[in-house]
Write an enzyme that holds these catalytic residues in place. Structure first.
Site, PDB file in Angstrom:
ATOM      1  N   ARG A  56       0.826  -1.199   0.000  1.00 33.16           N
ATOM      2  CA  ARG A  56       0.000   0.000   0.000  1.00 33.16           C
ATOM      3  C   ARG A  56       0.870   1.263   0.000  1.00 33.16           C
ATOM      4  NH1 ARG A  56      -2.042   1.013   4.285  1.00 33.16           N
ATOM      5  NH2 ARG A  56      -1.206  -0.620   5.637  1.00 33.16           N
ATOM      6  N   LYS A 198      -8.678  -2.242   0.417  1.00 33.67           N
ATOM      7  CA  LYS A 198      -8.619  -1.421   1.619  1.00 33.67           C
ATOM      8  C   LYS A 198      -9.405  -0.124   1.475  1.00 33.67           C
ATOM      9  CE  LYS A 198      -6.284  -4.107   4.315  1.00 33.67           C
ATOM     10  NZ  LYS A 198      -7.008  -4.810   5.423  1.00 33.67           N
ATOM     11  N   HIS A 217     -11.199  -4.437  11.914  1.00 32.19           N
ATOM     12  CA  HIS A 217     -10.104  -5.043  11.151  1.00 32.19           C
ATOM     13  C   HIS A 217      -9.735  -6.339  11.865  1.00 32.19           C
ATOM     14  CE1 HIS A 217      -5.746  -4.807   9.484  1.00 32.19           C
ATOM     15  NE2 HIS A 217      -6.545  -5.405   8.629  1.00 32.19           N
ATOM     16  N   SER A 235      -1.709  -6.342   9.317  1.00 28.83           N
ATOM     17  CA  SER A 235      -1.177  -7.270   8.316  1.00 28.83           C
ATOM     18  C   SER A 235       0.070  -7.974   8.830  1.00 28.83           C
ATOM     19  CB  SER A 235      -0.846  -6.501   7.040  1.00 28.83           C
ATOM     20  OG  SER A 235      -0.246  -7.346   6.095  1.00 28.83           O
ATOM     21  N   LYS A 239      -3.854 -13.058  11.295  1.00 28.05           N
ATOM     22  CA  LYS A 239      -5.319 -13.133  11.243  1.00 28.05           C
ATOM     23  C   LYS A 239      -5.803 -14.230  10.307  1.00 28.05           C
ATOM     24  CE  LYS A 239      -6.421  -9.043   9.911  1.00 28.05           C
ATOM     25  NZ  LYS A 239      -5.051  -8.676   9.526  1.00 28.05           N
ATOM     26  N   THR A 240      -5.268 -14.221   9.095  1.00 28.97           N
ATOM     27  CA  THR A 240      -5.707 -15.197   8.097  1.00 28.97           C
ATOM     28  C   THR A 240      -5.304 -16.608   8.491  1.00 28.97           C
ATOM     29  OG1 THR A 240      -5.559 -13.544   6.343  1.00 28.97           O
ATOM     30  CG2 THR A 240      -5.550 -15.849   5.670  1.00 28.97           C
ATOM     31  N   ASP A 254     -10.457 -10.879   7.379  1.00 30.16           N
ATOM     32  CA  ASP A 254      -9.838  -9.563   7.514  1.00 30.16           C
ATOM     33  C   ASP A 254     -10.773  -8.434   7.930  1.00 30.16           C
ATOM     34  OD1 ASP A 254      -7.401  -8.054   7.275  1.00 30.16           O
ATOM     35  OD2 ASP A 254      -8.211  -7.134   5.471  1.00 30.16           O
ATOM     36  N   ARG A 319       1.332 -12.259  -1.898  1.00 34.69           N
ATOM     37  CA  ARG A 319      -0.073 -12.418  -1.518  1.00 34.69           C
ATOM     38  C   ARG A 319      -0.812 -13.361  -2.456  1.00 34.69           C
ATOM     39  NH1 ARG A 319      -2.321  -9.640   3.109  1.00 34.69           N
ATOM     40  NH2 ARG A 319      -0.828  -8.023   3.663  1.00 34.69           N
TER      41      ARG A 319
END
Length: 527
Positions: A56, A198, A217, A235, A239-240, A254, A319
């Site tokens: 990003r 995002k 988030h 990130s 989480k994933t 997410d 990713r």
């Protein structure tokens, strides 16, 4: 330019002969290959490279200063204002540029699985693979839903259109601009697809609280008995990985909303990190990388087409985007009840936080507002190794409203539903980054399993003398010494020094929250 002319210009683009509307996955993959945008891997996934921007660009993200939002947005380094006139001129330039392209690709769908709160969206792309990404990440409508679909927000992505900062009023060639009045996200100068995802999340973070829904988030999953768990974290904190549990149903990885009805996913897909991915550690994600999935910046073997997930020559931030259905035990539709367990994930680069600790309500509010973690390499431009950072509500880059608004809503819901809250360190153990090692994933899974099953609710705890956290003395599947971070360090004095350094950072960061109760202020580390 008035609202009417904005809409007219958009309608003109959508009616163009160069527009491919709602192409199926197979056709989008076909167009991507024909246009030389990517290549197929040995498992059929589409592999693409995003050029020089592999993460990003937060410094190039703006919100248009408009009357309806100017008194609501938390303006600053995250939510940077840009004048309406500057946006309008750039919008016109981008639209004229898109009219000249041979092909454009349009996806229509939704953000928000709960129909009471979902947002109809459309995404206009210069690249076929970007449109495939949007199709996999957002919620795909049925044919019946498409008949009455009217987009309330439009994402326009033109990666090959580069701004001229001196002429266009941007900071660089890259721009991500949100106009809440015109209901448009304008993206240019970057091929990184995560900007689209995002941007919609940021929009939902503005719209949902206005409907008394907490936007979060976090990832979420549900047990077979209907119990629900949330995993907050920036990130790279897990989480994933940690929500993709073969023994639980995945709600999403997410972005979620928490309404009076319960929890719902904002998205229809997952955007998982691939660095060092292996079948042994993460079989669900590994198996999801197949036809229709989009691999970003993963190096392929030219002869076999096999991805090399350990090769980070392009970026650490490799990713994969895939639909929720690619995970076998996904809850569909991705809606569930109220959370029983809330887990804050932090990747502590200092290596001093306990791997798991149970939080009081006041500690939960303190750590939610603090949002401590480490920015991991590659998630943003210029980040090449972990950097300690505080990201309010574990999602500051995506929160248009003041942080207090989200924190107060979470506190109310924790109290209302008696949710148990844990702080889990997925970062370093045995020393700081460069000395210690990343926390063993098997240990982290065991600790989370114990938390979800309630085994830690009545466990024996010791209080960390510096951070004041309640640390379990024993946890099934985890060596006792791992639970006490100081015992994993070769030098106890070095640990104390580093822990005190982090405690001071917590205190300094929390000084900006001058309107919280003394109980919450005192729930932080002891300095």
């Amino acid at each position: 330019m008035s609202t009417i002319s904005f809409a007219t210009e958009l309608e003109h683009i959508l009616r163009g002969e160069n527009v491919h509307l709602d192409l199926p996955v197979s056709k989008l993959v076909e167009r991507s290959l024909m246009r030389n945008e990517g290549a197929l891997t040995s498992t059929g996934a589409l592999s693409v490279a995003t050029g020089k921007y592999t993460g990003r660009s937060p410094k190039d993200k703006f919100i248009v200063m408009e009357d309806s939002v100017k008194d609501k947005i938390d303006w600053g380094s995250v939510n940077q204002p840009i004048e309406k006139e500057v946006f309008t001129k750039l919008y016109n330039k981008v639209m004229n540029y898109l009219k000249e392209q041979e092909e454009l690709f349009v996806f229509r769908g939704f953000a928000g699985a709960d129909k009471s709160y979902r947002l109809p969206i459309q995404v206009i792309n210069e690249y076929a693979w970007h449109n495939l990404f949007a199709k996999q990440l957002f919620i795909r409508p049925s044919q019946e839903e498409l008949v009455d679909h009217e987009a309330e927000f439009t994402v326009i992505s033109a990666p090959n259109f580069k701004a001229d900062p001196e002429v266009d009023g941007t900071r660089s060639e890259t721009f991500i601009i949100v106009s809440f009045e015109e209901r448009v996200v304008l993206i240019g100068g970057t091929e990184y697809a995560g900007e689209m995802k995002k941007s919609i999340f940021s929009i939902m973070n503005y719209l949902l609280p206005e409907q008394d829904v907490l936007s979060m988030h976090c990832s979420a999953n549900a047990g077979k008995e209907g119990d629900v768990a949330l995993f907050f974290g920036l990130s790279g904190t897990g989480k994933t990985t940690l929500s993709a549990d073969p023994n639980r149903y995945l709600i999403g990885d997410d972005e979620h909303g928490w309404s009076n009805n319960g929890v719902f996913n904002v998205e229809g897909g997952c955007y998982a990190k691939c660095v060092n991915l292996s079948y042994e550690k993460e079989p669900e994600i590994w198996n999801a990388i197949r036809f229709g999935s989009v691999l970003e910046n993963v190096v392929l073997d030219e002869k076999t087409g096999n991805p090399d997930y350990d090769d980070t020559c392009l970026t650490e931030n490799t990713r994969v985007a895939y639909p929720l259905e690619a995970i076998p035990n996904t809850l569909m539709p991705s809606i569930a009840g109220h959370p029983n367990t809330i887990i804050f994930l932090t990747a502590d680069a200092f290596g001093v936080l306990p791997p798991i600790s149970k939080l009081t309500k006041e500690q939960a509010m303190y750590h939610f507002l603090s949002g401590y973690t480490s920015k991991l390499a590659g998630t943003e431009r210029g980040v090449t190794e972990p950097e300690a950072t505080f990201s309010t509500c574990f999602g500051a880059p995506f929160l248009p409203l003041p942080a207090r608004r989200y924190a107060e809503m979470l506190g109310e819901k924790i109290a209302q539903h008696d949710a148990q809250v844990f702080l889990v360190n997925t970062g370093w153990s045995g020393g700081p980054y460069g000395v210690g090692k990343r926390m063993n994933l098997a240990y982290t899974r065991a600790m989370i399993q114990a938390a979800l099953q309630g085994e830690l609710n009545s466990a024996e705890f010791s209080v960390d003398p510096i951070f004041g956290l309640n640390v379990p003395v024993h946890c099934p599947g985890v060596p006792d010494e791992v639970l006490q971070p100081k015992l994993t360090w070769a030098n106890g004095e070095e640990y104390d020094k580093k822990a005190q350094e982090l405690a001071n950072k917590f205190k300094e960061n929390f000084e900006k929250f001058d309107n919280v109760t003394e109980d919450i202020k005192n729930a932080g580390p002891n300095v």
